[in-house]
Motif scaffolding. Structure first.
Motif, mmCIF file in Angstrom:
data_model
loop_
_atom_site.group_PDB
_atom_site.id
_atom_site.type_symbol
_atom_site.label_atom_id
_atom_site.label_comp_id
_atom_site.label_asym_id
_atom_site.label_seq_id
_atom_site.Cartn_x
_atom_site.Cartn_y
_atom_site.Cartn_z
ATOM 1 N N PHE A 119 -4.970 10.520 12.495
ATOM 2 C CA PHE A 119 -5.717 9.805 11.454
ATOM 3 C C PHE A 119 -4.859 8.691 10.865
ATOM 4 O O PHE A 119 -5.325 7.558 10.692
ATOM 5 N N THR A 120 -3.622 8.991 10.549
ATOM 6 C CA THR A 120 -2.723 8.001 9.960
ATOM 7 C C THR A 120 -2.470 6.854 10.940
ATOM 8 O O THR A 120 -2.486 5.685 10.548
ATOM 9 N N TYR A 121 -2.252 7.184 12.199
ATOM 10 C CA TYR A 121 -2.040 6.147 13.210
ATOM 11 C C TYR A 121 -3.283 5.262 13.327
ATOM 12 O O TYR A 121 -3.186 4.032 13.399
ATOM 13 N N HIS A 122 -4.458 5.893 13.319
ATOM 14 C CA HIS A 122 -5.728 5.171 13.365
ATOM 15 C C HIS A 122 -5.844 4.214 12.175
ATOM 16 O O HIS A 122 -6.251 3.059 12.337
ATOM 17 N N LYS A 123 -5.491 4.680 10.981
ATOM 18 C CA LYS A 123 -5.569 3.846 9.777
ATOM 19 C C LYS A 123 -4.607 2.665 9.860
ATOM 20 O O LYS A 123 -4.934 1.561 9.424
ATOM 21 N N ILE A 124 -3.429 2.890 10.417
ATOM 22 C CA ILE A 124 -2.466 1.795 10.590
ATOM 23 C C ILE A 124 -3.042 0.739 11.532
ATOM 24 O O ILE A 124 -2.943 -0.463 11.266
ATOM 25 N N LEU A 125 -3.661 1.188 12.622
ATOM 26 C CA LEU A 125 -4.294 0.241 13.540
ATOM 27 C C LEU A 125 -5.395 -0.550 12.830
ATOM 28 O O LEU A 125 -5.500 -1.771 12.983
ATOM 29 N N ASN A 127 -5.792 -1.114 9.543
ATOM 30 C CA ASN A 127 -5.254 -1.992 8.498
ATOM 31 C C ASN A 127 -4.576 -3.228 9.061
ATOM 32 O O ASN A 127 -4.533 -4.263 8.404
ATOM 33 N N ASN A 128 -4.057 -3.123 10.252
ATOM 34 C CA ASN A 128 -3.397 -4.265 10.884
ATOM 35 C C ASN A 128 -4.325 -5.009 11.838
ATOM 36 O O ASN A 128 -3.877 -5.887 12.560
#
Length: 140
Positions: A119-125, A127-128
């Motif tokens: 989930f966190t990795y997905h959110k980073i993708l 947001n960027n």
């Protein structure tokens, strides 16, 4: 001398010629698969690669021995750091905050840790505004 080295090399390497690779079962594969279904923007195999690199896909607990060099201790199957000792990012806390799951839950439940990490990795993708393009085929 060359003949002796060649003979010794053949003697030791000959058994390896008939060696077969044995697939090792990944006990967390269903969790990784679930994460890929929930977040299809994460390339397949990425989570396993991170887990293998950090922990050899072993669920590490904080009760394990600490490093004699003072390096921070990795926790869980994804190899997260809880106490960075002022030098390393405390990604366990970051993932806990981003996912809304408690640090204790992430440390105890490998499935929840994998899903929270994804989930966190997905959110980073997101947001960027990053997108991962998956190749149609792979040439080796």
């Amino acid at each position: 001398m060359k003949k002796i080295l060649l003979a010794v090399s053949i003697f030791y390497l000959a058994p390896l010629a008939n060696a077969q690779l044995i697939a090792v079962e990944n006990q967390y594969q269903s969790s990784f698969n679930q994460a890929y279904q929930l977040y299809p923007d994460i390339p397949g195999g990425l989570l396993e690669a991170i887990s293998y690199q950090q922990t050899r896909m072993t669920h590490l607990t904080s009760t394990m021995e600490t490093s004699c060099t003072g390096m921070p201790q990795y926790v869980g199957v994804m190899g997260l750091i809880e106490n960075g000792k002022g030098y390393f990012n405390e990604n366990l806390k970051t993932i806990s905050i981003q996912s809304g799951k408690s640090v204790e839950l992430l440390k105890q439940d490998p499935n929840q840790e994998i899903l929270a990490f994804a989930f966190t990795y997905h959110k980073i993708l997101e947001n960027n505004h990053a997108s991962v393009t998956k190749p149609d085929h792979c040439v080796l």
